[in-house]
Motif scaffolding. Sequence first.
Motif, PDB file in Angstrom:
ATOM      1  N   LEU A 463       0.852  -1.184   0.000  1.00  0.00           N
ATOM      2  CA  LEU A 463       0.000   0.000   0.000  1.00  0.00           C
ATOM      3  C   LEU A 463       0.889   1.234   0.000  1.00  0.00           C
ATOM      4  CD1 LEU A 463      -2.558  -1.174   2.709  1.00  0.00           C
ATOM      5  CD2 LEU A 463      -2.918  -1.151   0.231  1.00  0.00           C
ATOM      6  N   ASN A 464       0.953   1.916  -1.117  1.00  0.00           N
ATOM      7  CA  ASN A 464       1.877   3.039  -1.258  1.00  0.00           C
ATOM      8  C   ASN A 464       1.110   4.357  -1.291  1.00  0.00           C
ATOM      9  OD1 ASN A 464       3.917   4.800  -1.784  1.00  0.00           O
ATOM     10  ND2 ASN A 464       4.650   3.802  -3.646  1.00  0.00           N
ATOM     11  N   ASN A 465       1.081   5.041  -0.137  1.00  0.00           N
ATOM     12  CA  ASN A 465       0.506   6.390  -0.097  1.00  0.00           C
ATOM     13  C   ASN A 465       1.605   7.432   0.060  1.00  0.00           C
ATOM     14  OD1 ASN A 465       1.188   6.407   2.683  1.00  0.00           O
ATOM     15  ND2 ASN A 465      -0.799   5.531   3.229  1.00  0.00           N
ATOM     16  N   ASP A 466       2.839   7.014  -0.247  1.00  0.00           N
ATOM     17  CA  ASP A 466       4.017   7.880  -0.224  1.00  0.00           C
ATOM     18  C   ASP A 466       4.166   8.593   1.111  1.00  0.00           C
ATOM     19  OD1 ASP A 466       6.357   8.916  -1.244  1.00  0.00           O
ATOM     20  OD2 ASP A 466       5.397  10.646  -2.186  1.00  0.00           O
ATOM     21  N   GLY A 467       4.240   7.798   2.175  1.00  0.00           N
ATOM     22  CA  GLY A 467       4.484   8.395   3.488  1.00  0.00           C
ATOM     23  C   GLY A 467       3.794   7.641   4.604  1.00  0.00           C
ATOM     24  N   GLY A 468       3.729   8.300   5.744  1.00  0.00           N
ATOM     25  CA  GLY A 468       3.143   7.687   6.937  1.00  0.00           C
ATOM     26  C   GLY A 468       1.680   8.039   7.073  1.00  0.00           C
ATOM     27  N   GLY A 469       0.826   7.174   6.549  1.00  0.00           N
ATOM     28  CA  GLY A 469      -0.599   7.481   6.513  1.00  0.00           C
ATOM     29  C   GLY A 469      -1.250   7.589   7.872  1.00  0.00           C
ATOM     30  N   ILE A 470      -0.748   6.859   8.867  1.00  0.00           N
ATOM     31  CA  ILE A 470      -1.412   6.841  10.171  1.00  0.00           C
ATOM     32  C   ILE A 470      -1.334   8.200  10.863  1.00  0.00           C
ATOM     33  CG2 ILE A 470       0.605   6.102  11.518  1.00  0.00           C
ATOM     34  CD1 ILE A 470      -1.370   4.261  13.058  1.00  0.00           C
ATOM     35  N   PHE A 471      -0.329   9.006  10.532  1.00  0.00           N
ATOM     36  CA  PHE A 471      -0.186  10.302  11.197  1.00  0.00           C
ATOM     37  C   PHE A 471      -1.310  11.262  10.835  1.00  0.00           C
ATOM     38  CE2 PHE A 471       4.281   8.786  11.125  1.00  0.00           C
ATOM     39  CZ  PHE A 471       4.477   8.736  12.498  1.00  0.00           C
ATOM     40  N   SER A 472      -2.009  11.000   9.737  1.00  0.00           N
ATOM     41  CA  SER A 472      -3.129  11.857   9.354  1.00  0.00           C
ATOM     42  C   SER A 472      -4.269  11.781  10.353  1.00  0.00           C
ATOM     43  CB  SER A 472      -3.645  11.470   7.957  1.00  0.00           C
ATOM     44  OG  SER A 472      -2.647  11.667   6.973  1.00  0.00           O
ATOM     45  N   TYR A 473      -4.269  10.731  11.205  1.00  0.00           N
ATOM     46  CA  TYR A 473      -5.340  10.542  12.181  1.00  0.00           C
ATOM     47  C   TYR A 473      -4.973  11.101  13.557  1.00  0.00           C
ATOM     48  CZ  TYR A 473      -7.153   7.381   8.644  1.00  0.00           C
ATOM     49  OH  TYR A 473      -7.637   6.862   7.465  1.00  0.00           O
ATOM     50  N   LEU A 494       9.911   6.917  -3.682  1.00  0.00           N
ATOM     51  CA  LEU A 494      10.699   5.790  -4.186  1.00  0.00           C
ATOM     52  C   LEU A 494       9.941   4.985  -5.235  1.00  0.00           C
ATOM     53  CD1 LEU A 494      12.265   4.445  -0.863  1.00  0.00           C
ATOM     54  CD2 LEU A 494      13.415   5.720  -2.673  1.00  0.00           C
ATOM     55  N   ASN A 495      10.672   4.468  -6.209  1.00  0.00           N
ATOM     56  CA  ASN A 495      10.111   3.574  -7.215  1.00  0.00           C
ATOM     57  C   ASN A 495      10.456   2.144  -6.812  1.00  0.00           C
ATOM     58  OD1 ASN A 495       9.370   2.045  -9.423  1.00  0.00           O
ATOM     59  ND2 ASN A 495      10.341   3.368 -10.930  1.00  0.00           N
ATOM     60  N   PHE A 496       9.486   1.440  -6.230  1.00  0.00           N
ATOM     61  CA  PHE A 496       9.761   0.123  -5.680  1.00  0.00           C
ATOM     62  C   PHE A 496       9.893  -0.968  -6.751  1.00  0.00           C
ATOM     63  CE2 PHE A 496       7.715   2.293  -2.039  1.00  0.00           C
ATOM     64  CZ  PHE A 496       8.779   2.194  -1.152  1.00  0.00           C
ATOM     65  N   GLU A 497       9.611  -0.626  -7.987  1.00  0.00           N
ATOM     66  CA  GLU A 497       9.818  -1.598  -9.051  1.00  0.00           C
ATOM     67  C   GLU A 497      11.288  -2.012  -9.137  1.00  0.00           C
ATOM     68  OE1 GLU A 497       8.710  -2.311 -13.776  1.00  0.00           O
ATOM     69  OE2 GLU A 497       8.443  -0.326 -12.865  1.00  0.00           O
ATOM     70  N   ARG A 509       1.830  -2.702 -10.726  1.00  0.00           N
ATOM     71  CA  ARG A 509       1.420  -1.437 -10.101  1.00  0.00           C
ATOM     72  C   ARG A 509       0.031  -1.050 -10.591  1.00  0.00           C
ATOM     73  NH1 ARG A 509       5.532   2.007 -11.563  1.00  0.00           N
ATOM     74  NH2 ARG A 509       6.590   1.842  -9.543  1.00  0.00           N
ATOM     75  N   MET A 510      -0.818  -0.611  -9.664  1.00  0.00           N
ATOM     76  CA  MET A 510      -2.156  -0.145 -10.052  1.00  0.00           C
ATOM     77  C   MET A 510      -2.630   0.896  -9.051  1.00  0.00           C
ATOM     78  SD  MET A 510      -4.115  -3.706  -9.205  1.00  0.00           S
ATOM     79  CE  MET A 510      -2.951  -4.520 -10.284  1.00  0.00           C
ATOM     80  N   ASP A 511      -3.605   1.705  -9.487  1.00  0.00           N
ATOM     81  CA  ASP A 511      -4.097   2.775  -8.624  1.00  0.00           C
ATOM     82  C   ASP A 511      -5.610   2.815  -8.516  1.00  0.00           C
ATOM     83  OD1 ASP A 511      -4.817   3.679 -11.095  1.00  0.00           O
ATOM     84  OD2 ASP A 511      -3.527   5.458 -11.096  1.00  0.00           O
ATOM     85  N   GLU A 530       1.895  -3.337  -6.050  1.00  0.00           N
ATOM     86  CA  GLU A 530       1.905  -1.995  -5.485  1.00  0.00           C
ATOM     87  C   GLU A 530       0.573  -1.314  -5.774  1.00  0.00           C
ATOM     88  OE1 GLU A 530       5.256   1.218  -5.655  1.00  0.00           O
ATOM     89  OE2 GLU A 530       3.765   1.727  -7.184  1.00  0.00           O
ATOM     90  N   LEU A 531      -0.137  -0.927  -4.711  1.00  0.00           N
ATOM     91  CA  LEU A 531      -1.435  -0.274  -4.827  1.00  0.00           C
ATOM     92  C   LEU A 531      -1.252   1.175  -4.401  1.00  0.00           C
ATOM     93  CD1 LEU A 531      -3.559  -3.109  -3.167  1.00  0.00           C
ATOM     94  CD2 LEU A 531      -2.810  -2.903  -5.548  1.00  0.00           C
ATOM     95  N   GLN A 532      -1.351   2.085  -5.338  1.00  0.00           N
ATOM     96  CA  GLN A 532      -1.102   3.493  -5.058  1.00  0.00           C
ATOM     97  C   GLN A 532      -2.367   4.159  -4.530  1.00  0.00           C
ATOM     98  OE1 GLN A 532       0.539   4.737  -8.927  1.00  0.00           O
ATOM     99  NE2 GLN A 532       2.559   4.799  -7.956  1.00  0.00           N
ATOM    100  N   THR A 533      -2.243   4.809  -3.377  1.00  0.00           N
ATOM    101  CA  THR A 533      -3.393   5.447  -2.737  1.00  0.00           C
ATOM    102  C   THR A 533      -3.009   6.862  -2.305  1.00  0.00           C
ATOM    103  OG1 THR A 533      -2.815   4.624  -0.523  1.00  0.00           O
ATOM    104  CG2 THR A 533      -4.187   3.204  -1.905  1.00  0.00           C
TER     105      THR A 533
END
Length: 560
Positions: A463-473, A494-497, A509-511, A530-533
């Motif tokens: 799950l790639n949201n480019d960062g720390g998603g939990i901090f948004s809460y 980062l490009n994890f491919e 990769r899909m979004d 990789e699921l881009q969110t």
Amino acid sequence: MTNHNEALTTQVYTFASELYAYGVREVVISPGSRSTPLAIAFEAHPNITTWIHPDERSAAFFALGLIKGSDKPVAILCTSGTAAANYTPAIAESQISRLPLIVLTSDRPHELRSVGAPQAINQVNMFNNYVNYEFDMPIADNSKECLGTIQYQLQIASQYLYGPHKGPIHFNLPFRDPLTPDLTVTHLLTSHHKLIPRYQKTIDITDIKEVLARPKGMIIVGDMQHQEIDQLLTYSTIFDLPILADPLSKIRKYQHPNVITTYDLLFRSGLKPQVDFVIRVGKPVISKQTNQWLKACDAFQIIVQNNDKIDVFPIEPNVAYDMSANDFFRSLMNEDSVNRKSWLTYWHDLEHQARVEIQHYIASANDESGFVAQVLDKIPDHHALFVSNSMPIRDIDNLFVNQNIDIYANRGANGIDGVTSTALGMAVHKDITLLIGDLSFYHDMNGLLMSKLNDIHMNIILLNNDGGGIFSYLPQKDSASDYFERLFGTPTGLNFEHAALMYDFNFVRMDNISDFAQLSLSTISSTIYELQTNRQNNYQQHQKLYKKLSEIVHAKSSFL
């Protein structure tokens, strides 16, 4: 054979033999010079499987996965110096999770300590805060006392490999040059069989008999660590008690009618039930909201944990029992029945309505929760899902309601380090899919090497949201908004491919969820999906679900 070589050979072969006798079947070795004697002893042992990993931090977490997958103690071995320090995160995790990790650090001989010799640090008691037992072994001298030390030290330490005292142990082993043992006497690796102790206790329920007769009770179950649960389920059925089951409890998959899975969302949405007693079984649950309620409520609280050091978080119980869940609930079966039909019906109604709202939410969701729900439905029955910390495990807690799979996670220290390595260790023994966020994945990319070197197959949902998603809460999102993205969001771009190519993984990769819905996860194919969110979108959609559930809670509050 020189006197030194004979003494060294006898020592390390005896040590390996004794570990085998106490149930060790796998050892993870990180290469180095000083560990040569013991590494060769393990490699030469006919019944011990060795795994080689050059990164000590990932190696130790890989060993935790082997323990979780096999339910047996596993040893790790490294050379002297800072190599050993890299074990620390996994040792801390193993202590809190009560995993029997045997830490073996090779060391310089005593005359090379504290004199400026290379690759020499103070390794004695270096994990003092995180191990249940530790000992600095003597230099091999072929004496009866030296071999006796190995035998009785392992006998003492063996209490931490099984039963209620389980946890990590540490042996520091100094070796003098030359370091290669004699390979012509490997018959010394055979050993007499030792009996593994079994633990069982009985209880006197006199102190809680009156409490258990009260009308409003519940059972809250955390990580059970491979315990049997049939007596718990039977007791719940007979006495009409709801079971709030953590996803790591292994209870949700049984689809028992008394199991409540949506409690985290309900507590988050304002549920504050008045409860007479709570039986807390196993480790503390993942749900922050449930723990906050436990800390604030007036219920009589009973803890049942099969270990000698109880986890009292979030609040000390009124009484604690050190025994297995099955032994505890079996002891309660002869008590008088209590009429709790309306109480149980109240929880059934809440659960049903919450599940309906969750399904409505999932049907239109295009955030991470939508992807996670799809993952849960795609994992084949009887497979296992290893889940990273932060947001993935919380989404699993909310959405794992009716699948016949096992959920695993590193929920001791709750760190994001070593997640991939632990999952790969489990994949040696079980069919595993890993669900992980982008920061956790980055943190342990070295761990992917074990898949490439040993042909270990595991699918990874990234799950790639480019960062720390939990901090948004967290409050920092609004109270420190000017600094939030740099300090907490931490995008990496980062490009994890490239990581997939380096470690021989397939990469997709899909979004959008509609594309992901067409995929099958029934085959373990060493693929990174990789699921881009989007972090902000994830946060906003979660808030809509919480609002819907708060309406349900408000409508049902009259019962309380």
